[in-house]
Design an enzyme around this catalytic site. Structure first.
Site, short mmCIF file in Angstrom:
data_model
loop_
_atom_site.label_atom_id
_atom_site.label_comp_id
_atom_site.label_asym_id
_atom_site.label_seq_id
_atom_site.Cartn_x
_atom_site.Cartn_y
_atom_site.Cartn_z
N HIS A 18 -45.32 20.63 -58.53
CA HIS A 18 -44.54 19.40 -58.68
C HIS A 18 -43.39 19.67 -59.66
O HIS A 18 -43.22 19.00 -60.66
CB HIS A 18 -45.41 18.25 -59.18
N ARG A 26 -43.94 13.23 -51.65
CA ARG A 26 -45.26 12.94 -52.19
C ARG A 26 -46.30 13.57 -51.28
O ARG A 26 -46.12 13.64 -50.06
CB ARG A 26 -45.51 11.42 -52.29
N GLU A 86 -53.13 16.18 -56.88
CA GLU A 86 -52.62 17.22 -57.78
C GLU A 86 -52.95 16.86 -59.23
O GLU A 86 -53.06 15.69 -59.56
CB GLU A 86 -51.10 17.39 -57.59
#
Length: 311
Positions: A272, A225, A254
């Site tokens: 991601h 993360r 993000e």
């Protein structure tokens, strides 16, 4: 027409929408609307999460489906008190996330993305790239030796890397060396991979001091993360060449990442994307669809909120 309704309270992938639509009616519901008694199942994501306000919005909720492995944005204690089962998907993302971590190690160490840009820019016939660094024979430090971390460790061992790790406690049944402090681990490894959960316990555990100890040849890989890393300290470390490079799949805030990251040749960026494969997407979708079917059939459902009790 479907007789089963599922409230969709976050943007979900098309594969999940496709699978859940088989035998269910998916209804888009905005957060903050008036309470609705008409739903016993809702679907969210690890990023969007769920809180008390969402539970209040669905007073008949019995099952919360979570697309993803992270639980730091879901109020598990409140779900447990209300008797809401929370089904997330930690197992489905393990292999692809581990593969991606290894891919980032190669991409940064062997400068694969940089080499691609070099060739595309027509520079090859005018100049030569300086040497990269090999991957095998180097030491990998893993922060968080859970399922994903252990899979990364096995992959890394298979390509000739030595593996050390840190975490809340030692796992003596595993053959990897345990280093209690993250700073000590950073100093002893060539590549530091973050595969730990997000949340308060890991918030900013990679700070300026850890990056300093990783050193000018060291590489940081983050498939965890964004909250795990002090982002300003990381940018400063890259600007001052305190570390050698980074492979980043996750960021603060993000998808609106800090534009300074794009200026570093030694950084490989990903959206991601570690677990975004067709196989994983359908694996997650099938797991969550089965959970909804099991709940309504009276069969047991794996529950992340079980530790907090019921009722």
């Amino acid at each position: 027409m479907s007789t089963n309704r599922i409230a969709v309270v976050a943007a979900i992938p098309p594969e999940l929408r496709e699978v859940l639509s088989r035998g269910n009616e998916l209804v888009e519901v905005k957060r903050g609307e008036a309470p609705s008694e008409g739903f016993d199942v809702a679907v969210t994501t690890s990023i969007a999460g769920a809180d008390t306000a969402l539970y209040d919005q669905f007073p008949a909720l019995r099952l919360l489906l979570c697309n993803g492995t992270g639980l730091e944005n879901i109020d598990l204690a409140e779900a447990g008190r209300r008797g809401i089962v929370v089904r997330h998907t930690p197992d489905e993302v393990t292999d692809d996330t581990a593969d991606f971590a290894i891919g980032l190690i190669y991409a940064v160490s062997r400068r694969i993305a940089e080499a691609d840009r070099f060739v595309r820019a027509g520079r090859w016939d005018k100049e030569r790239m300086s040497p990269s660094r090999r991957v095998f024979d180097r030491t990998l430090g893993i922060v968080g030796l859970g399922k994903i971390g252990q899979t990364i460790a096995r992959r890394a061992s298979g390509i000739g890397m030595s593996v050390l790790y840190t975490g809340p406690r030692e796992k003596p049944d595993l053959a990897y060396g345990y280093v209690p402090a993250i700073g000590d681990l950073a100093e002893r490894c060539d590549v530091l991979v973050l595969s730990c959960p997000g949340g308060p316990e890991t918030h900013r555990i990679v700070d300026a001091a850890v990056l300093e100890r990783l050193g000018p040849e060291g590489i940081l890989i983050n498939v965890s993360r964004g909250s795990v890393v002090d982002q300003e300290a990381l940018i400063a470390a890259l600007e001052k060449k305190i570390i050698g490079g980074a492979g980043l799949d996750v960021f603060d805030a993000e998808p609106s990442i800090d534009p300074r990251f794009a200026g570093f040749e030694t950084v490989v960026l990903a959206p991601h994307y570690a677990a975004v494969t067709r196989e994983t997407r359908y694996g997650i979708a099938n797991t969550l669809a089965q959970a909804a079917a099991d709940l309504r059939a009276g069969r047991p459902v794996r529950d992340a909120a079980a530790a907090f009790g019921k009722g």
